[in-house]
Design an enzyme around this catalytic site. Structure first.
Site, short mmCIF file in Angstrom:
data_model
loop_
_atom_site.label_atom_id
_atom_site.label_comp_id
_atom_site.label_asym_id
_atom_site.label_seq_id
_atom_site.Cartn_x
_atom_site.Cartn_y
_atom_site.Cartn_z
N GLY A 1 8.93 18.72 74.19
CA GLY A 1 9.25 17.36 73.77
C GLY A 1 10.70 16.97 73.95
CD GLU B 1 20.65 23.25 86.46
OE1 GLU B 1 21.53 22.75 85.73
OE2 GLU B 1 20.18 24.38 86.25
CB THR C 1 16.24 13.22 86.01
OG1 THR C 1 16.96 12.34 85.12
CG2 THR C 1 15.29 14.09 85.21
CB SER C 2 17.64 10.97 90.53
OG SER C 2 17.44 11.99 91.49
#
Length: 387
Positions: free
Chosen positions: A129, A367, A369-370
């Site tokens: 979550g 690592e 997200t965009s």
């Protein structure tokens, strides 16, 4: 900024590239088709990597690593990135540099065995979550005398099946802020085999076959205060201090794969004939190659600039986010165009292109997200104007 490589950097590139082509490429198809990286193969390649001076090369010289500056390290990462991820990450391991944040006792217990190739580390942050919103994590620890008792679940934890221990980030308290309650986070070393710590098989992933993920469960798992990494409630500080450059590492491995896909495409366009001429003569193909090369160069320059600034002590969060964002999106573009140029053969596993195409998708997620990278970049722009 000097754009040319030193003789030492050229040697690093040549040595790493030769190792990748001779020791990793021959095993790619086996790992891709089986989805398994055999332990015997890991040990065989690991031994050769150590003999070549490539194992744990990201570490400082004083602890047995190669002592590379940031740019040299990223050149090394780019070459390794050309191969199947499981092969290069597991067999030519680079221990997480967060291990350097440990005290002398912790370095001897956790860092040095990783550098010697006796075990691997894994980082446990993400929860079912709580992905990008790490402040939303539910896994927690409460103090009990000199011990802390951990409870909760982590998932998507890379190579936890191989790792001898996990660096686990959990909530250890809460503080009030103008924007509401905020969790205090602490990092703990947790050894595999500790009562209450269970590693379960994770999910089947279309990207990076052979590179596993796991679910970690903590059920009244007791650890001593000596196993705290950094300070109590300062887990984010230790993570931010030591893990920022991992975005540059992701960018570099993506550059390696994109370059491999482009090289294959150029060769194919120069050899394949249709309608009586090489397909590279057709504007529909030649323009693709030009755009692929241009975008790849732009991503590489962003990454090299960030590496240079990192060593100068002037790098910003936006610099590293731009490099990671651009390189991961360029890889997706180059991989897709490479398959289009190759036609049907591009999707067959006799070539590495379908693997590069599949593997590219996760890079825009892990690592950070965009979307997170764009948030970091825009936040830095707006802060200059007090927004």
């Amino acid at each position: 900024m000097e754009f040319g490589l030193t003789e030492e950097q050229k040697m690093i590139v040549e040595t790493t590239r030769a190792f990748v082509e001779n020791e990793l490429f021959p095993h790619e198809l086996e790992v891709e088709r089986s989805g398994v990286l055999p332990v015997e193969l890991i040990r065989e390649i690991q031994k050769k990597a150590m003999e070549a001076g490539l194992y744990a090369a990201n570490m400082p010289a004083e602890v047995g690593g190669a002592g590379l500056d940031t740019l040299s390290w990223l050149l090394y990462e780019k070459e390794l990135g050309r191969a199947n991820y499981a092969l290069h990450w597991t067999c030519v391991a680079r221990p997480s540099n967060i291990l350097l944040a440990g005290n002398a006792e912790q370095r001897e217990q956790y860092l040095m065995p990783c550098i010697r190739g006796e075990t691997w580390d894994c980082l446990a942050m993400t929860e079912p979550g709580a992905g990008s919103d790490l402040r939303g994590m539910k896994a927690s620890a409460r103090q009990d005398g000199d011990d802390w008792i951990l409870n909760g679940t982590k998932h998507f934890i890379s190579h936890a099946d191989l790792a001898g221990f996990a660096i686990v980030f959990v909530a250890t308290g809460e503080e009030q802020t103008p924007r509401g309650p905020k969790k205090k986070i602490t990092a703990f070393f947790v050894d595999k085999g500790t009562p209450g710590f269970t590693v379960r098989e994770g999910y089947r992933n279309v990207s990076h076959r052979g590179y596993t993920n796991a679910v970690l469960e903590f059920d009244d798992c007791r650890v001593n205060k000596r196993q705290i990494l950094g300070e109590v409630h300062k887990g984010f500080e230790v993570a931010n201090s030591w893990l920022g450059a991992t975005r540059l590492q992701v960018a570099s491995t993506c550059l390696g794969r994109a370059e491999r896909a482009l090289d294959l495409s150029v060769r194919y366009a120069a050899e394949r004939e249709q309608f009586g001429q090489k397909i590279g003569k057709f504007q529909g193909i030649s323009f693709k190659l030009a755009d692929m090369a241009m975008e790849l160069k732009a991503a590489e320059l962003l990454t090299r600039e960030a590496a240079w600034k990192y060593d100068q002590g002037t790098v910003t969060e936006a610099d590293m986010s731009m490099a990671k964002l651009k390189a991961t999106e360029v890889l997706a573009h180059v991989a897709d165009e490479a398959i289009q140029i190759h036609g049907g053969m591009g999707l067959m596993d006799e070539l590495p292109l379908e693997r590069i195409w599949r593997d590219a998708r996760v890079e825009r997620i892990w690592e950070g997200t965009s979307e997170i990278q764009r948030h970091i970049i825009s936040r830095e722009l707006l802060r200059a104007h007090g927004a």
